[in-house]
Scaffold this active site. Structure first.
Site, short mmCIF file in Angstrom:
data_model
loop_
_atom_site.label_atom_id
_atom_site.label_comp_id
_atom_site.label_asym_id
_atom_site.label_seq_id
_atom_site.Cartn_x
_atom_site.Cartn_y
_atom_site.Cartn_z
CB CYS A 11 -0.99 -0.02 1.16
SG CYS A 11 -0.27 0.19 2.81
CG HIS B 289 -4.63 0.16 3.79
ND1 HIS B 289 -3.92 -0.82 3.12
CD2 HIS B 289 -5.51 0.66 2.87
CE1 HIS B 289 -4.36 -0.92 1.88
NE2 HIS B 289 -5.31 -0.03 1.70
CG HIS C 68 -6.73 0.41 -1.72
ND1 HIS C 68 -6.93 -0.25 -0.53
CD2 HIS C 68 -7.71 -0.06 -2.56
CE1 HIS C 68 -7.96 -1.07 -0.63
NE2 HIS C 68 -8.46 -0.97 -1.84
#
Length: 353
Positions: free
Chosen positions: A268, A316, A328
């Site tokens: 990520c 994240h 993402h």
């Protein structure tokens, strides 16, 4: 007479046998329960499996960010160590040249009669201590004073460099051990998630998004539906944010690989770093650092190109593209894709340019 009868004595051995048998039976029942034969846990539903898998992926991603941070620090320590070793090597070469020069002067004076103290300097096992001796100071001529001071300074600088290198080496070894721990955690969590998913029928795995081809097709479909960044780039606050958005769009469908920063696979924070690197902006490696890499913005202020962060541990990150959507790199079960920012607990946002 009955009242005076002696009570029957229980056999100690019999009591022990009965007790052992009872414990053995209880242990067997317990073991049976653990083995899932006599008292098996109820079968998990696909939804329950998904919840457990999602939790494992989140924990793995948190460990991945720690791994990324430790790796960054290990690389910095290794670079500093290499630099210190190079400096020490150069200084040692300079020191040898300076000592050779002193030796030449000493040889000339010896030929003229008398052993110069510099000869002793060249031969001594502890030159620094000898240079500090009163005898040497008294006997050294003024011509040699500068050379001797230079040798002494270089000796001390080399020792300082060696000490600093020793500290950096210890730091590097500590970071390498930390990397190993985080890697073990990551692989353990991902392995547990795969085992859970493998217990489900193929149709349930497909529904939960474990089918890689299906996830890839979904990402491709999303890209085709959105065609190009379009309004996402025109609504971006500046050209660099727009360039980062364009890069992220171009990477839709790329696989998630923990620790990867592109160009063909990402985790990520690796995707975010690569997107802004393509726009000429250097970002830190981890989510923990990326959230502080720019100006915080509220959810209502979000514009394309902003970084959006999730979970209380900031584990994240995604790239906002407008209309409540982000691009993402989710986890190993799905490639880089478009997703709503409501999909995970929102933790904050940052505008880096």
């Amino acid at each position: 007479m009955a009242a005076h009868r002696k009570p029957c004595r229980r056999s100690a051995g019999g009591h022990t046998v009965r007790t052992a048998a009872t414990i053995a039976l209880a242990g067997a029942a317990t073991a049976t329960g653990f083995d899932g034969i006599g008292h098996a846990e109820p079968q998990l539903t696909p939804a329950q499996v998904k919840a457990k898998v999602d939790q494992l992926y989140q924990e793995a991603e948190a460990a991945t960010e720690k791994y990324n941070g430790a790796k960054e620090k290990a690389e910095a320590a290794e670079n500093r160590l290499d630099s210190l070793r190079d400096q020490a090597a150069r200084r040692t070469e300079q020191l040898n040249e300076a000592r050779d020069a002193l030796g030449s002067i000493a040889a000339a004076q010896y030929r003229g009669g008398g052993l110069d103290p510099a000869v002793q300097l060249a031969l001594t096992d502890d030159p620094d201590r000898y240079l500090d001796s009163a005898e040497f100071v008294e006997r050294a001529g003024s011509r040699q004073a500068t050379s001797v001071a230079n040798v002494r300074r270089q000796l001390r600088e080399i020792e300082q460099l060696r000490g600093a290198a020793h500290i950096e080496l210890a730091s590097l070894r500590s970071r390498q051990a930390e990397l190993k721990r985080h890697k073990k955690t990551i692989t353990g969590k991902l392995g547990a998630a795969r085992r859970l998913m493998s217990q489900l029928p193929a149709e349930d795995r497909a529904v939960l998004g474990d089918d890689g081809d299906r996830a890839s097709r979904a990402a491709t479909s999303a890209r085709e539906e959105l065609t190009t960044p379009g309004t996402a780039t025109t609504e971006a606050p500046n050209s660099r944010a727009a360039a980062a958005v364009s890069y992220a769009y171009a990477k839709l469908g790329s696989p998630y690989v923990w620790g990867a920063t592109g160009p063909d696979a990402f985790d990520c924070s690796g995707l975010i770093q690569a997107a802004y690197r393509s726009a000429g902006v250097s970002l830190p490696r981890t989510t923990y650092a990326q959230i502080d890499a720019g100006r915080r913005v509220s959810r209502s202020e979000l514009l394309p190109g902003d970084l959006v962060f999730f979970y209380s541990g900031i584990s994240h990150v995604g790239l906002y593209i407008g209309n409540g959507q982000m691009i993402h790199a989710p986890n190993p079960s799905a490639p880089v894709r478009v997703a709503p920012i409501d999909q995970m607990p929102f933790a904050g946002a940052t505008r880096v340019v």
